[in-house]
Design an enzyme around this catalytic site. Structure first.
Site, PDB file in Angstrom:
ATOM      1  N   PRO A   9       0.792  -1.230   0.000  1.00 10.67           N
ATOM      2  CA  PRO A   9       0.000   0.000   0.000  1.00 10.67           C
ATOM      3  C   PRO A   9       0.825   1.280   0.000  1.00 10.67           C
ATOM      4  O   PRO A   9       1.856   1.373   0.670  1.00 10.67           O
ATOM      5  CB  PRO A   9      -0.832  -0.102   1.284  1.00 10.67           C
ATOM      6  CG  PRO A   9      -0.171  -1.144   2.111  1.00 10.67           C
ATOM      7  CD  PRO A   9       0.498  -2.081   1.151  1.00 10.67           C
ATOM      8  N   ASN A  10       0.325   2.218  -0.767  1.00  9.81           N
ATOM      9  CA  ASN A  10       0.880   3.576  -0.880  1.00  9.81           C
ATOM     10  C   ASN A  10       2.174   3.657  -1.683  1.00  9.81           C
ATOM     11  O   ASN A  10       2.693   4.750  -1.899  1.00  9.81           O
ATOM     12  CB  ASN A  10       1.083   4.226   0.513  1.00  9.81           C
ATOM     13  CG  ASN A  10      -0.220   4.312   1.271  1.00  9.81           C
ATOM     14  OD1 ASN A  10      -1.173   4.897   0.773  1.00  9.81           O
ATOM     15  ND2 ASN A  10      -0.292   3.706   2.437  1.00  9.81           N
ATOM     16  N   ARG A  17       4.273  10.955  -1.941  1.00 11.53           N
ATOM     17  CA  ARG A  17       4.249  10.711  -0.493  1.00 11.53           C
ATOM     18  C   ARG A  17       5.617  11.037   0.126  1.00 11.53           C
ATOM     19  O   ARG A  17       6.660  10.620  -0.371  1.00 11.53           O
ATOM     20  CB  ARG A  17       3.848   9.251  -0.186  1.00 11.53           C
ATOM     21  CG  ARG A  17       4.909   8.231  -0.551  1.00 11.53           C
ATOM     22  CD  ARG A  17       4.513   6.787  -0.265  1.00 11.53           C
ATOM     23  NE  ARG A  17       4.318   6.498   1.135  1.00 11.53           N
ATOM     24  CZ  ARG A  17       4.486   5.272   1.672  1.00 11.53           C
ATOM     25  NH1 ARG A  17       4.849   4.254   0.920  1.00 11.53           N
ATOM     26  NH2 ARG A  17       4.280   5.082   2.944  1.00 11.53           N
ATOM     27  N   TYR A  22      10.962   9.041   1.063  1.00 10.39           N
ATOM     28  CA  TYR A  22      10.907   8.070  -0.040  1.00 10.39           C
ATOM     29  C   TYR A  22      11.460   8.595  -1.368  1.00 10.39           C
ATOM     30  O   TYR A  22      11.517   7.854  -2.341  1.00 10.39           O
ATOM     31  CB  TYR A  22       9.461   7.588  -0.233  1.00 10.39           C
ATOM     32  CG  TYR A  22       8.905   6.912   0.995  1.00 10.39           C
ATOM     33  CD1 TYR A  22       9.422   5.681   1.428  1.00 10.39           C
ATOM     34  CD2 TYR A  22       7.889   7.482   1.758  1.00 10.39           C
ATOM     35  CE1 TYR A  22       8.938   5.059   2.571  1.00 10.39           C
ATOM     36  CE2 TYR A  22       7.384   6.873   2.901  1.00 10.39           C
ATOM     37  CZ  TYR A  22       7.920   5.664   3.298  1.00 10.39           C
ATOM     38  OH  TYR A  22       7.449   5.044   4.422  1.00 10.39           O
ATOM     39  N   ASN A  73       8.149  -5.689  -1.139  1.00 11.69           N
ATOM     40  CA  ASN A  73       8.091  -4.560  -0.217  1.00 11.69           C
ATOM     41  C   ASN A  73       6.632  -4.480   0.230  1.00 11.69           C
ATOM     42  O   ASN A  73       5.807  -3.872  -0.462  1.00 11.69           O
ATOM     43  CB  ASN A  73       8.529  -3.264  -0.888  1.00 11.69           C
ATOM     44  CG  ASN A  73       8.495  -2.097   0.093  1.00 11.69           C
ATOM     45  OD1 ASN A  73       7.946  -2.216   1.185  1.00 11.69           O
ATOM     46  ND2 ASN A  73       9.086  -0.983  -0.298  1.00 11.69           N
ATOM     47  N   ALA A  76       3.333  -0.860   4.561  1.00  3.64           N
ATOM     48  CA  ALA A  76       2.817  -0.873   5.940  1.00  3.64           C
ATOM     49  C   ALA A  76       2.397  -2.275   6.401  1.00  3.64           C
ATOM     50  O   ALA A  76       2.442  -2.579   7.601  1.00  3.64           O
ATOM     51  CB  ALA A  76       1.644   0.088   6.059  1.00  3.64           C
ATOM     52  N   GLU A  97      12.995  -9.333   1.258  1.00  2.00           N
ATOM     53  CA  GLU A  97      12.241  -8.147   1.688  1.00  2.00           C
ATOM     54  C   GLU A  97      13.028  -6.885   1.333  1.00  2.00           C
ATOM     55  O   GLU A  97      14.242  -6.841   1.556  1.00  2.00           O
ATOM     56  CB  GLU A  97      12.077  -8.256   3.208  1.00  2.00           C
ATOM     57  CG  GLU A  97      11.417  -7.093   3.889  1.00  2.00           C
ATOM     58  CD  GLU A  97      11.459  -7.235   5.419  1.00  2.00           C
ATOM     59  OE1 GLU A  97      12.299  -8.000   5.943  1.00  2.00           O
ATOM     60  OE2 GLU A  97      10.645  -6.566   6.073  1.00  2.00           O
ATOM     61  N   HIS A  99      12.866  -2.489   1.598  1.00  2.00           N
ATOM     62  CA  HIS A  99      12.261  -1.221   2.010  1.00  2.00           C
ATOM     63  C   HIS A  99      13.089  -0.081   1.445  1.00  2.00           C
ATOM     64  O   HIS A  99      14.321  -0.114   1.541  1.00  2.00           O
ATOM     65  CB  HIS A  99      12.177  -1.102   3.538  1.00  2.00           C
ATOM     66  CG  HIS A  99      11.344  -2.189   4.131  1.00  2.00           C
ATOM     67  ND1 HIS A  99       9.971  -2.196   4.037  1.00  2.00           N
ATOM     68  CD2 HIS A  99      11.686  -3.327   4.763  1.00  2.00           C
ATOM     69  CE1 HIS A  99       9.511  -3.298   4.598  1.00  2.00           C
ATOM     70  NE2 HIS A  99      10.529  -4.005   5.049  1.00  2.00           N
ATOM     71  N   ARG A 106      13.592   4.199  12.078  1.00  2.00           N
ATOM     72  CA  ARG A 106      12.324   4.939  12.144  1.00  2.00           C
ATOM     73  C   ARG A 106      11.519   4.552  13.400  1.00  2.00           C
ATOM     74  O   ARG A 106      12.088   4.055  14.361  1.00  2.00           O
ATOM     75  CB  ARG A 106      11.553   4.719  10.834  1.00  2.00           C
ATOM     76  CG  ARG A 106      12.330   5.278   9.625  1.00  2.00           C
ATOM     77  CD  ARG A 106      11.566   5.121   8.325  1.00  2.00           C
ATOM     78  NE  ARG A 106      10.321   5.893   8.345  1.00  2.00           N
ATOM     79  CZ  ARG A 106       9.345   5.759   7.452  1.00  2.00           C
ATOM     80  NH1 ARG A 106       9.482   4.878   6.465  1.00  2.00           N
ATOM     81  NH2 ARG A 106       8.246   6.477   7.538  1.00  2.00           N
TER      82      ARG A 106
HETATM   83  C1  DQA Z   1       8.336   1.046   3.476  1.00  2.00           C
HETATM   84  C2  DQA Z   1       8.493   1.240   4.985  1.00  2.00           C
HETATM   85  C3  DQA Z   1       7.195   0.973   5.698  1.00  2.00           C
HETATM   86  O1  DQA Z   1       7.359   1.128   7.100  1.00  2.00           O
HETATM   87  C4  DQA Z   1       6.131   1.940   5.218  1.00  2.00           C
HETATM   88  O2  DQA Z   1       4.891   1.652   5.840  1.00  2.00           O
HETATM   89  C5  DQA Z   1       6.002   1.975   3.741  1.00  2.00           C
HETATM   90  C6  DQA Z   1       7.212   1.894   2.922  1.00  2.00           C
HETATM   91  C7  DQA Z   1       9.620   1.423   2.701  1.00  2.00           C
HETATM   92  O3  DQA Z   1       9.736   1.025   1.550  1.00  2.00           O
HETATM   93  O4  DQA Z   1      10.481   2.124   3.240  1.00  2.00           O
HETATM   94  O5  DQA Z   1       4.919   2.193   3.212  1.00  2.00           O
HETATM   95  O6  DQA Z   1       8.083  -0.319   3.221  1.00  2.00           O
END
Ligand code: DQA
Length: 144
Positions: A9-10, A17, A22, A73, A76, A97, A99, A106
């Site tokens: 998501p997002n 964002r 990011y 990835n 959230a 994984e 990020h 964080r």
């Molecule tokens: C994320 C880190 C997560 O904590 C966050 O909720 C994201 C992006 C990252 O790519 O840094 O949406 O996965």
């Protein structure tokens, strides 16, 4: 080698964002970057993004018998989703994984990764390059 790249998501809001965290590159830029390094590395790729947990679970299940590995990835859902953890365990494909941000630096609620418990490796805080590092890692496993 065939890899599935999954984004949660997002991630479709990249570029808009929280650019301080990011960056300013968009999700379309990320897709183009993945396609270009996969071509360079001789990897066939499928790329999928969803804001919905179940859709991500469906995509993981659909990779079974079809893909050689997963770069994920979960965004959230990393920190909440036992369903994604279970799906990764169910298919048993090597998963890495990724990020974009350095999650370890964080908030405390980002310090748990359920998906990570089913992954052979994590790359965090390398921006888009983490996706390439993940693909190269899976490639190195296959060549062993
Ligand atoms: C994320 C880190 C997560 O904590 C966050 O909720 C994201 C992006 C990252 O790519 O840094 O949406 O996965």
């Amino acid at each position: 080698m065939k890899l599935l790249f999954l984004n949660g998501p997002n991630m479709n809001m990249l570029g808009i964002r929280e650019p301080d965290i990011y960056g300013r590159q968009t999700y379309a830029d990320l897709e183009a970057y993945i396609r270009s390094f996969c071509q360079e590395l001789g990897i066939a790729c499928e790329i999928f993004q969803s804001n919905h947990e179940g859709a991500l679970v469906d995509a993981i299940q659909a990779a079974w018998g079809k893909m050689d590995g997963i770069v994920i990835n979960p965004a959230a859902y990393t920190h909440t989703s036992v369903a994604i953890l279970d799906a990764l365990k169910a298919v048993g494909l090597p998963a890495v994984e990724v990020h974009v941000s350095a999650v370890s630096e964080r908030e405390s609620f980002r310090q748990v990764s359920y998906a990570g418990m089913a992954c052979v490796k994590t790359f965090a805080g390398h921006g888009f390059a983490g996706y390439r590092m993940a693909a190269e890692y899976l490639l190195s496993l296959e060549k062993r």
